[in-house]
Design an enzyme around this catalytic site. Structure first.
Site, PDB file in Angstrom:
ATOM      1  N   LYS A 160       0.854  -1.199   0.000  1.00  0.00           N
ATOM      2  CA  LYS A 160       0.000   0.000   0.000  1.00  0.00           C
ATOM      3  C   LYS A 160       0.893   1.253   0.000  1.00  0.00           C
ATOM      4  CE  LYS A 160      -3.629  -2.795   1.974  1.00  0.00           C
ATOM      5  NZ  LYS A 160      -4.878  -2.893   2.706  1.00  0.00           N
TER       6      LYS A 160
ATOM      7  N   HIS B 213      -7.692  -3.480  -6.773  1.00  0.00           N
ATOM      8  CA  HIS B 213      -7.713  -3.609  -5.309  1.00  0.00           C
ATOM      9  C   HIS B 213      -8.914  -2.828  -4.752  1.00  0.00           C
ATOM     10  CE1 HIS B 213      -6.695  -3.058  -1.085  1.00  0.00           C
ATOM     11  NE2 HIS B 213      -6.055  -4.206  -1.221  1.00  0.00           N
TER      12      HIS B 213
ATOM     13  N   SER C  13      -7.207  -9.637   6.073  1.00  0.00           N
ATOM     14  CA  SER C  13      -6.877  -9.976   7.469  1.00  0.00           C
ATOM     15  C   SER C  13      -6.217 -11.345   7.613  1.00  0.00           C
ATOM     16  CB  SER C  13      -8.116  -9.870   8.375  1.00  0.00           C
ATOM     17  OG  SER C  13      -8.564  -8.530   8.433  1.00  0.00           O
TER      18      SER C  13
ATOM     19  N   GLY D  60      -1.829  -8.264   3.620  1.00  0.00           N
ATOM     20  CA  GLY D  60      -1.508  -6.856   3.835  1.00  0.00           C
ATOM     21  C   GLY D  60      -0.620  -6.703   5.050  1.00  0.00           C
TER      22      GLY D  60
ATOM     23  N   GLY E 290      -8.179  -4.903   6.148  1.00  0.00           N
ATOM     24  CA  GLY E 290      -7.726  -3.794   6.976  1.00  0.00           C
ATOM     25  C   GLY E 290      -8.044  -3.955   8.444  1.00  0.00           C
TER      26      GLY E 290
ATOM     27  N   GLU F 207     -10.947 -10.969  -2.377  1.00  0.00           N
ATOM     28  CA  GLU F 207     -10.772 -10.199  -1.143  1.00  0.00           C
ATOM     29  C   GLU F 207     -12.102  -9.538  -0.784  1.00  0.00           C
ATOM     30  OE1 GLU F 207      -6.620  -8.818  -0.249  1.00  0.00           O
ATOM     31  OE2 GLU F 207      -7.282  -7.501  -1.852  1.00  0.00           O
TER      32      GLU F 207
HETATM   33  P1  PGA Z   1      -4.936  -6.805   5.240  1.00  0.00           P
HETATM   34  O1  PGA Z   1      -4.986  -6.215   3.748  1.00  0.00           O
HETATM   35  O2  PGA Z   1      -4.264  -8.154   5.156  1.00  0.00           O
HETATM   36  O3  PGA Z   1      -4.166  -5.801   6.000  1.00  0.00           O
HETATM   37  O4  PGA Z   1      -6.365  -6.957   5.679  1.00  0.00           O
HETATM   38  C1  PGA Z   1      -5.349  -7.023   2.693  1.00  0.00           C
HETATM   39  C2  PGA Z   1      -5.428  -6.232   1.436  1.00  0.00           C
HETATM   40  O5  PGA Z   1      -5.743  -5.028   1.453  1.00  0.00           O
HETATM   41  O6  PGA Z   1      -5.194  -6.789   0.369  1.00  0.00           O
END
Ligand code: PGA
Length: 263
Positions: free
Chosen positions: A15, A100, A218, A239, A178, A172
């Site tokens: 990100k 995304h 997550s 992420g 997040g 996803e």
């Molecule tokens: P996260 O992000 O693993 O922090 O939930 C996943 C993503 O945005 O692809």
């Protein structure tokens, strides 16, 4: 850097995090700890880190694809702030992450934009990692499968079977991504992964059966292996939990220990 369909695909989208120097160090440190026989890794840093990431990939010989987080579908022109596929391939980038949830949600990317981007990326010789997933509201209204099917069909419309080996799909669910997200359960994921596989096979035939389908949202060391037990899930898109070398390694270890898939 080809993987066969039994190999795992695992990587992280950084990100808007890390400077170029930080990403270079991150990859060199990963190369010291990650098993080479695991499968294929990928790292998707900000544009400004791409050159350093490609250098670190080449120096370390880690089996890692370097990906960009976005790109424009035109090869050049008056598109201030945008980057083309040709600019990415010229740097040695392997892959374009397209669609995304943050691009769709915060930056209003449409399915039609993504169709153009997928076509441009493949035409330039980039691999594509296409993200699809329903929002919490769509899930509450029981139209998750419809959303995911629509996103997939529009993005891939017009793509020929001989391009299937360059495609990867990440499921996803937006509600799972997040700090405020809740990880999906295998029961949430299984019907969607099966539906995605069905659509890929109906479009690409046998080649659609070999396209990696990743789960993301997550993912952490406590759950990584569980997702890999879901039929059709052959990789993980991580992420936050993979943004440090120990964090990334812990996910790889969990994936190896809990999935029952030894490399
Ligand atoms: P996260 O992000 O693993 O922090 O939930 C996943 C993503 O945005 O692809």
């Amino acid at each position: 850097m080809w993987i066969n369909s039994s190999s795992l695909l695992l990587g992280t989208n950084l990100k808007m995090n890390q400077t170029a120097a930080e990403t270079g160090r991150f990859i060199i440190e990963l190369a010291e700890v990650l098993p080479r026989s695991f499968g294929q890794y990928f790292i998707i840093p900000p544009f400004t880190s791409l050159a350093a990431a490609v250098r670190a990939r080449d120096e370390s010989e880690l089996p890692v694809w370097i990906g960009a987080q976005n790109m424009h579908w035109e090869p050049s022109g008056a598109f201030t702030g945008e980057i083309s596929a040709a600019m990415l391939t010229a740097l040695g980038v392997d892959l374009a992450l397209l669609g995304h949830a943050e691009r769709r949600g915060l930056f209003h990317e449409t399915d039609e934009d993504l169709q153009r981007k997928v076509q441009a990326a493949l035409a330039a010789g980039l691999r594509v990692l296409l993200c699809i997933g329903e929002t919490a509201g769509e899930r509450a209204n029981a139209v998750g499968l419809e959303t995911v099917g629509r996103q997939l069909k529009i993005a891939l419309n017009g793509i020929a079977a001989d391009q299937a080996p360059m495609l990867q799909v990440a499921y996803e669910p937006v509600w799972s991504i997040g700090a405020g997200g809740t990880p999906a359960t295998p029961d949430d994921i299984a019907p969607v992964a099966t539906a995605i596989r069905g659509l890929l096979v109906s479009q690409f035939g046998d080649g659609g059966g070999a396209i990696p389908i990743l789960y993301g949202g997550s993912v952490d060391p406590t759950n990584a292996g569980i997702f890999l037990q879901v039929p059709e899930i052959t990789g993980l898109f991580v992420g936050r939990a993979a943004w440090t070398p120990p964090g990334f390694l812990a996910i790889v270890d969990s994936a190896r220990d809990m999935s029952g898939r030894q490399s």
